[in-house]
Each structure stands twice: as structure tokens, then as C-alpha cells.
Design an enzyme around this catalytic site. Sequence first.
Site, mmCIF file in Angstrom:
data_model
loop_
_atom_site.group_PDB
_atom_site.id
_atom_site.type_symbol
_atom_site.label_atom_id
_atom_site.label_comp_id
_atom_site.label_asym_id
_atom_site.label_seq_id
_atom_site.Cartn_x
_atom_site.Cartn_y
_atom_site.Cartn_z
ATOM 1 N N CYS A 8 16.771 -33.919 72.291
ATOM 2 C CA CYS A 8 17.757 -32.818 72.238
ATOM 3 C C CYS A 8 17.047 -31.531 72.645
ATOM 4 O O CYS A 8 15.912 -31.569 73.125
ATOM 5 C CB CYS A 8 18.412 -32.727 70.869
ATOM 6 N N ASN A 11 14.685 -30.441 69.039
ATOM 7 C CA ASN A 11 14.019 -31.514 68.264
ATOM 8 C C ASN A 11 13.875 -31.164 66.771
ATOM 9 O O ASN A 11 12.904 -31.542 66.123
ATOM 10 C CB ASN A 11 12.648 -31.870 68.888
ATOM 11 N N CYS A 13 17.219 -30.840 64.962
ATOM 12 C CA CYS A 13 18.508 -31.284 64.385
ATOM 13 C C CYS A 13 18.908 -32.665 64.906
ATOM 14 O O CYS A 13 18.701 -33.682 64.229
ATOM 15 C CB CYS A 13 19.618 -30.278 64.695
ATOM 16 N N ARG A 14 19.511 -32.724 66.088
ATOM 17 C CA ARG A 14 20.148 -33.961 66.541
ATOM 18 C C ARG A 14 19.193 -35.108 66.842
ATOM 19 O O ARG A 14 19.420 -36.244 66.387
ATOM 20 C CB ARG A 14 21.014 -33.683 67.786
ATOM 21 N N SER A 15 18.133 -34.853 67.645
ATOM 22 C CA SER A 15 17.285 -36.004 68.019
ATOM 23 C C SER A 15 16.499 -36.571 66.835
ATOM 24 O O SER A 15 16.382 -37.802 66.731
ATOM 25 C CB SER A 15 16.388 -35.703 69.229
ATOM 26 N N ASP A 123 25.842 -29.194 69.080
ATOM 27 C CA ASP A 123 24.592 -28.767 68.471
ATOM 28 C C ASP A 123 24.865 -28.093 67.125
ATOM 29 O O ASP A 123 25.430 -27.000 67.079
ATOM 30 C CB ASP A 123 23.897 -27.789 69.424
HETATM 31 P P1 4NP Z 1 18.771 -29.421 68.286
HETATM 32 O O1 4NP Z 1 19.268 -27.966 67.813
HETATM 33 O O2 4NP Z 1 18.661 -29.363 69.769
HETATM 34 O O3 4NP Z 1 19.845 -30.340 67.814
HETATM 35 O O4 4NP Z 1 17.437 -29.645 67.581
HETATM 36 C C1 4NP Z 1 18.596 -26.793 68.205
HETATM 37 C C2 4NP Z 1 17.587 -26.282 67.418
HETATM 38 C C3 4NP Z 1 16.926 -25.129 67.801
HETATM 39 C C4 4NP Z 1 17.262 -24.497 68.979
HETATM 40 C C5 4NP Z 1 18.276 -25.014 69.767
HETATM 41 C C6 4NP Z 1 18.933 -26.166 69.386
HETATM 42 N N1 4NP Z 1 16.604 -23.316 69.381
HETATM 43 O O5 4NP Z 1 16.933 -22.772 70.459
HETATM 44 O O6 4NP Z 1 15.696 -22.858 68.688
#
Ligand code: 4NP
Length: 154
Positions: A8, A11, A13-15, A123
Site C-alpha cells: 500500500c 505500509n 494500515c492496509r498492507s 485508505d
Molecule cells: P496505508 O495508509 O497506505 O494504508 O498504510 C497510509 C498511511 C500513511 C500515509 C499514507 C497512507 N502517509 O502519507 O503518511
Amino acid sequence: MIKILFVCLGNICRSPMAEYIFKDMVKKRNLENKFYIVSRATSYEESGSDMHYGAKDKLDEMGIPYTKHKATRIKKEDYEKYDYIIGMEESNIRNILRIVGSDNQNKIYRLLDFSKNPRDIADPWYTGNFTVTYNDIVEGCNGFMDYLEQKNQI
Ligand code: 4NP
């Protein structure tokens, strides 16, 4: 050994949720010796961070075990190392392709393309809704497990 890389943006939340949910499904099927499962980011935004507390809370609520996590960006060499590189949304796929070059071995997939209703996984870092994300990831992981069964890989 089937080597799987969930990807994702951050890294956190989702992945990692997909990593631990799929590991739990694999364990419940007694298939742990057949899989190697990790998760990575396409950005450096959260490099070194642990999983988001909202993701941990949801996994706790659902009884899915997880270990200490450290957000890590995907590397170009990962394309050779893994059999399945699975993004959460279309923008992840574009970013993965930018990093690894091309998908000449057809390894890159979007998780919910394994479901009956192909779509992106929102997200939760932006939506705050970890329940919708959790349910979407479970749907995708179930579809992926079915796909592996149909292909006689498990
Ligand atoms: P993820 O969510 O892609 O599901 O882990 C996010 C976590 C942090 C950020 C973006 C998406 N960020 O830009 O910091």
C-alpha cells in the site's frame, strides 16, 4: 513456497492488515509451511513506523494476531523475490510499476480483483474507517485463497 508481498502507500494500515489477515487464514488452513508473506510501502512517508493504532485495534477486535511492524518501502529487486505482488488500489499498482519497471512476469495484482466485485480498497489513514477496510481486505484475501486453490497452488 508461495511468496506474497502486500503493498500500500504507507505500509502502516492496509498492507500490514492484509499481511496479518492472510497469515491468519493460512494458519487456520495449516498451510504455514507453504507461504512466505510480507508487506511493503510504495512511499517513504512512514518508513520505520509501527502499524497504525486503528489497524491494530481492528485486528485486536477480530482476534487476528500480529507482531511488531516496521514500515518499509518496496525495492526494485522485490519483483524477482516474490510470486505475487498485491496492491490495495490502482494508484498502488502504478507506483509499484514505477519502482520495479515492468510486470513482464504477471506478478502484480490489485487485491479486490480476486473478488466478485473488483474495486479499490479505501485508505483508512484518510477515511478513518478501519471496519470497511478490514471487511474489504478479508473479501480480497478470501478471493485470493480461492484463486490459489483453483490454480492448484495450494
Ligand atoms: P496505508 O495508509 O497506505 O494504508 O498504510 C497510509 C498511511 C500513511 C500515509 C499514507 C497512507 N502517509 O502519507 O503518511
